[in-house]
Every structure is written in structure tokens, then in C-alpha cells.
Write an enzyme that holds these catalytic residues in place. Structure first.
Site, short mmCIF file in Angstrom:
data_model
loop_
_atom_site.label_atom_id
_atom_site.label_comp_id
_atom_site.label_asym_id
_atom_site.label_seq_id
_atom_site.Cartn_x
_atom_site.Cartn_y
_atom_site.Cartn_z
N SER A 98 58.31 48.56 29.89
CA SER A 98 59.59 49.01 29.32
C SER A 98 60.79 48.78 29.77
O SER A 98 61.95 49.10 29.13
CB SER A 98 59.30 50.39 28.99
OG SER A 98 59.12 51.14 30.25
N HIS A 129 74.83 63.15 37.05
CA HIS A 129 73.31 63.11 37.23
C HIS A 129 73.03 61.75 36.22
O HIS A 129 73.27 61.55 35.33
CB HIS A 129 72.61 64.41 36.15
CG HIS A 129 71.03 64.45 36.72
ND1 HIS A 129 70.35 63.72 36.38
CD2 HIS A 129 70.57 65.47 37.60
CE1 HIS A 129 69.15 64.09 36.41
NE2 HIS A 129 69.35 65.16 37.40
N PRO A 130 72.07 61.19 37.18
CA PRO A 130 71.59 59.80 36.33
C PRO A 130 70.85 59.97 34.87
O PRO A 130 71.19 59.12 34.30
CB PRO A 130 70.87 59.28 37.35
CG PRO A 130 70.38 60.30 38.37
CD PRO A 130 71.38 61.23 38.16
N ASP A 132 70.82 63.25 33.12
CA ASP A 132 71.55 64.16 32.21
C ASP A 132 72.68 63.53 31.58
O ASP A 132 73.29 64.11 30.62
CB ASP A 132 71.68 65.47 32.98
CG ASP A 132 70.24 65.94 33.33
OD1 ASP A 132 69.44 65.76 32.57
OD2 ASP A 132 70.30 66.92 34.11
N SER A 140 64.72 54.81 28.07
CA SER A 140 64.63 53.12 28.34
C SER A 140 64.18 52.58 27.22
O SER A 140 64.42 51.17 27.29
CB SER A 140 63.50 53.01 29.58
OG SER A 140 64.25 53.85 30.79
N HIS A 188 56.83 3.46 15.52
CA HIS A 188 55.62 3.34 16.23
C HIS A 188 55.61 2.55 17.45
O HIS A 188 54.82 1.94 18.17
CB HIS A 188 54.39 2.66 15.22
CG HIS A 188 54.02 3.21 14.02
ND1 HIS A 188 53.26 4.33 13.72
CD2 HIS A 188 54.78 3.23 12.88
CE1 HIS A 188 53.20 4.70 12.70
NE2 HIS A 188 54.35 4.03 12.05
N SER A 318 64.60 4.62 44.63
CA SER A 318 63.68 4.62 45.18
C SER A 318 63.15 4.45 46.86
O SER A 318 64.32 4.02 47.32
CB SER A 318 62.72 3.34 44.86
OG SER A 318 61.46 3.20 45.48
N VAL A 325 67.21 1.94 40.49
CA VAL A 325 68.08 3.08 39.90
C VAL A 325 67.24 3.30 38.85
O VAL A 325 66.97 2.77 38.02
CB VAL A 325 69.46 2.85 39.54
CG1 VAL A 325 70.39 3.68 39.09
CG2 VAL A 325 70.11 1.99 40.84
#
Length: 463
Positions: A98, A129-130, A132, A140, A188, A318, A325
């Protein structure tokens, strides 16, 4: 020597290094989920900060948060958005499905910053308060999906759309003068009828135009925010009208057309909007893979491939073959496309696992979507700068291959019929002669008549 302070939650006390602003729940997540190094993306953290800012403003306007607390939260989110506390969001993606730990990480850091400003001491739960205060009227379960949507929109608008406009403009600018370059087409991977190089690139241009249209269409549901649904979608502990006012605040702050989701049960339990958006990213990867591979093929060589395009030479290719290249920008872009396709599989599986009232694969969904956006944006810009802008047609090679092609015989179909035209092509191929020579040899067409009909310039449009 490190200094520590004591924080607490419902499980008791825990020690946290003094220099960090997070609290007990963040610390427990750090200790309980030592899995990988894939941290929550920075733009998601920014989205959460925007969310907390707007929620505090609405709670204050509703009379549920005193001015001193609301202002301190607002100031704290501003400092986070300015990048001041980047090292205070350390949690990995591999946590609760979550996103609760990351939501609490944000709540705790904001409260800690606010408390330090108000009391001179970081941490703690007073006066701010984190739960409240910072998390007031939220869960979340609705906050994290809201942040997911905000982050997706911001990343798309700030990174992906500009990148796609970049390649669109570059392809248009590069091919605008190629309408007189007539080359042989291929279906193709075999010779086909002619077209202009501009016509060939117009297909790529339209793919990018459609990609931009798909993004705008897919974003319509991503603009809908889950905030206000709280735990299961009923909106418990959230005031009537909070969701609408919140979405208005986010729209105003981000300058994006966010709205509250009409059904919060869907917004919490499912992430169909993000699965759809990931599908759009997957489609863009498909388009870019096709475009890049075509440019790779057209630039193959330099002497033994198609060689119709000169690709920029950026670095040695290479460690054993001198002078070689390689089309490295093509290779980087197509690897990114492969990753994005894989990311979409992950998002699809994660999106399908929304059990009952809550999807609990949220972090992995947003991690993969944001990674896809970032990789596509960066790789497209690199491809434009180091490849597309330096593309040049190899006129001599294009003309040589076109004039040798047996498929120019298609122009004869309306005049001598398919079967006779096929005889000419087979005769020319069998004996290594030109189509004109074969037509004359088979007494099917005079040279003058052949020259009048088989004109590549007349074969690149409808008759």
C-alpha cells in the site's frame, strides 16, 4: 561518533540517528525491508510532498487544523520540494504493497521539520503530529495512489512529452528536403516498389504524433485522484467536500487538470488507469523499436549492408576490429524499449492483483511506470542528439540499389499483365540482366515503351 535520539510508535521505542528527520515507522521499515537498492523515485516523493501541502491547506480551511500547525506543514513541504531533505527518504520499493511506510516516511519528516522550526528540536510528535496533523483526513490507501497519479502526470509532462516533441521535430526537420530522393521500398525485407525517403520517414513521424495523442488520451483517467476515499473508499474520517477541494488545490499548484475520482472504491482497489497508461508507454516503446531498427538497417554497412543512410560516428565500435563503428544510439534505445516492455508486464501482473478493497502492488506499479517514463525520455533525447540530427542520405547508394531493383517491373502490370511482368522479372534475375533487357529479349516490350512506363518518379504516388 554517531548521536541518536529515541522515537516511538505503537510497537515501542526505537533509536534513530540524530541527523535524520524520520521517525519510528520509517526506521522500522529500514530494518525490516533490506531488499535491493531500488528506492522510491524522487518525483514520487515530490508528489507526496505536494499532497501533504494541499491536504494541510484544505484541513485548515475546513477548520480542522489550526493556523500555526498548517503553516508549519506548508513551510516544511516547501523545503522538501526545494530538495533540502533528499537523504531523508531512504525507503526501498520492496515494502508494504500500500506504500504505507513511504507515506509515513513523508508524514514523519514533515512533522519533524515543523517541530524543529517551532521548538528547536527535530522529531517527536508535538506540537505537530505525523498522523493527527500531517496525515489528517487521509489514509495511505488513498494518499499513495494519489501520489502515484500526480507523479505520473508530472513526469510525463516534464520529461516524456518534451522528449517525444524533440524527436518529432527532429524527424520533420531532417526529412523535409528528402521528397526528391527516390529509393527502393522493402517488404518482408525483400525489394518492393519505390517511395521517397521523405515518405518513409513520414511513417515514423506519424507514429510519434500518434504516441503524443495516446498519451493525452491515457492521461484523462490519471488526472482522477483517489484522495478522500481513506481506508476502503467510504471516506471515513474525511469531511464531505474534502476530496473536491483537495483536487482543486493540487490542480492549482501543479497547473494540471486534476479532479477527484468519481468512485473511490475503484481508485483504491484497482489501478486500471495506470495499467492503461503503462500500455501506452509500451506502445511508444514498440514504435521507437521499429523506428530505431529501421534506421539501424538503413545504415548497415558501410560497404556490405544497405548503406542508404550515413549514421553519425560517435565512438570506436570494436576492441578487435580497427575502424569499426557501430549504431550505438540505436542499440541503447532498443534496449530501453525492451526494458519498458518488460516493465509493462510487471505493471500488468501487479494491476491484476487488486484483491477486494485494495490493490497492494502499488509501489512496484509506480516504480516501473516512472522508470519507463525516465528511460524513454532520456534515451529518445540521446537518440535525437547523437543520431537523428546527424543522419545523412547516401544518394549514390540509394540510386544504385533502386535502379537495380527487379520490383520496378510492377509499373508494367497495367500494360502487359501480372504474368508477363513476372516473366520479365524472373528472366532478369536468372540471367543477371536489366529489366529492360529482359523485356526486349522476351519480345514483350520495346525499349522506348519500357522507358516511358518504368519511371521511378511516377511510381511514388497514385496514378
Amino acid at each position: 561518533m554517531k548521536n541518536y535520539r529515541t522515537e516511538s510508535d505503537s510497537f515501542g521505542e526505537i533509536q534513530i540517528e540524530e541527523k535524520f528527520y524520520w521517525g519510528a515507522q520509517t526506521q522500522r521499515s529500514l530494518e525490516n525491508f533490506k531488499i535491493g537498492k531500488q528506492k522510491m523515485p524522487e518525483i514520487l516523493i515530490r508528489a507526496l510532498a505536494i499532497l501533504k501541502k494541499c491536504a494541510a491547506q484544505v484541513n485548515h480551511e475546513f477548520g480542522d487544523l489550526e493556523a500555526k500547525i498548517a503553516i508549519s506543514i506548508d513551510k516544511a513541504t516547501d523545503r522538501i520540494l526545494e530538495g533540502e531533505f533528499e537523504d531523508n527518504f531512504p525507503l526501498v520499493v520492496w515494502q508494504t504493497g500500500s506504500g504505507t511506510q513511504t507515506n509515513m516516511n513523508m508524514n514523519e519528516v514533515i512533522a519533524s521539520i515543523a517541530n524543529e522550526e517551532l521548538t528547536g528540536k527535530k522529531g517527536g510528535k508535538s506540537p505537530v503530529h505525523p498522523n493527527d496533523h500531517v496525515n489528517k483526513g487521509q489514509s495511505s490507501n488513498d494518499s499513495f495512489p494519489t501520489a502515484m497519479h500526480i507523479a505520473t502526470v508530472l513526469a510525463t509532462k516534464q520529461q516524456l512529452i518534451p522528449a517525444l516533441n524533440n524527436i518529432l521535430t527532429s524527424l520533420q526537420d531532417k526529412s523535409k528536403d528528402w521528397d526528391k530522393i527516390i529509393k527502393i521500398g522493402r517488404t518482408h525485407l525483400q525489394d518492393a516498389t519505390p517511395l521517397t525517403l521523405k515518405q518513409e520517414f513520414s511513417g515514423y513521424i506519424t507514429q510519434i504524433e500518434y504516441a503524443l495523442e495516446r498519451i493525452e488520451n491515457a492521461l484523462q483517467k490519471v488526472y482522477l485522484l483517489a484522495q478522500g476515499g481513506t481506508a476502503v473508499g467510504t471516506g471515513i474520517n474525511s469531511k464531505i467536500g474534502f476530496d473536491i477541494k483537495f483536487a482543486e488545490k493540487v490542480a492549482e499548484f501543479t497547473k494540471q487538470p486534476f479532479k477527484t475520482a468519481p468512485n473511490k472504491f475503484e481508485s483504491l482497489a484497482a489501478h486500471d488507469a495506470l495499467v492503461e497508461f503503462s500500455g501506452t508507454l509500451n506502445t511508444i516503446a514498440v514504435s521507437l523499436m521499429k523506428i530505431a531498427n529501421d534506421i539501424r538497417l538503413l545504415g548497415s554497412g558501410p560497404r556490405c549492408g544497405l548503406g542508404e543512410l550515413h549514421l553519425p560516428e560517435n565512438e570506436p565500435g570494436s576492441s578487435i576490429m580497427p575502424g569499426k563503428v557501430n549504431p550505438t544510439q540505436v542499440e541503447a534505445l532498443t534496449m530501453v524499449c525492451s526494458q519498458v516492455m518488460g516493465n509493462h508486464v510487471t505493471v500488468t501482473i501487479a494491476g491484476s492483483n487488486g484483491h477486494l478493497e485494495l490493490n497492494v502492488f502499488k509501489p512496484v506499479i509506480i516504480y516501473n511506470i516512472l522508470q519507463s517514463i525516465e528511460l524513454l525520455s532520456d534515451s529518445v533525447n540521446s537518440f535525437v542528439t547523437h543520431c537523428v540530427k546527424g543522419l545523412e542520405p547516401n544518394i549514390a547508394r540509394i540510386n544504385d540499389l533502386r535502379d537495380k531493383s527487379l520490383m520496378l517491373v510492377t509499373a508494367l502490370n497495367p500494360h502487359i499483365g501480372y504474368d508477363n511482368a513476372a516473366k520479365i522479372a524472373k528472366e532478369a534475375h536468372k540471367h543477371g540482366i536489366t529489366l529492360k533487357e529482359a523485356a526486349k529479349k522476351l519480345n514483350l516490350l520495346s525499349e522506348a515503351k519500357f522507358d516511358k512506363i518504368v519511371v521511378p518518379e511516377k511510381m511514388v504516388s497514385q496514378s
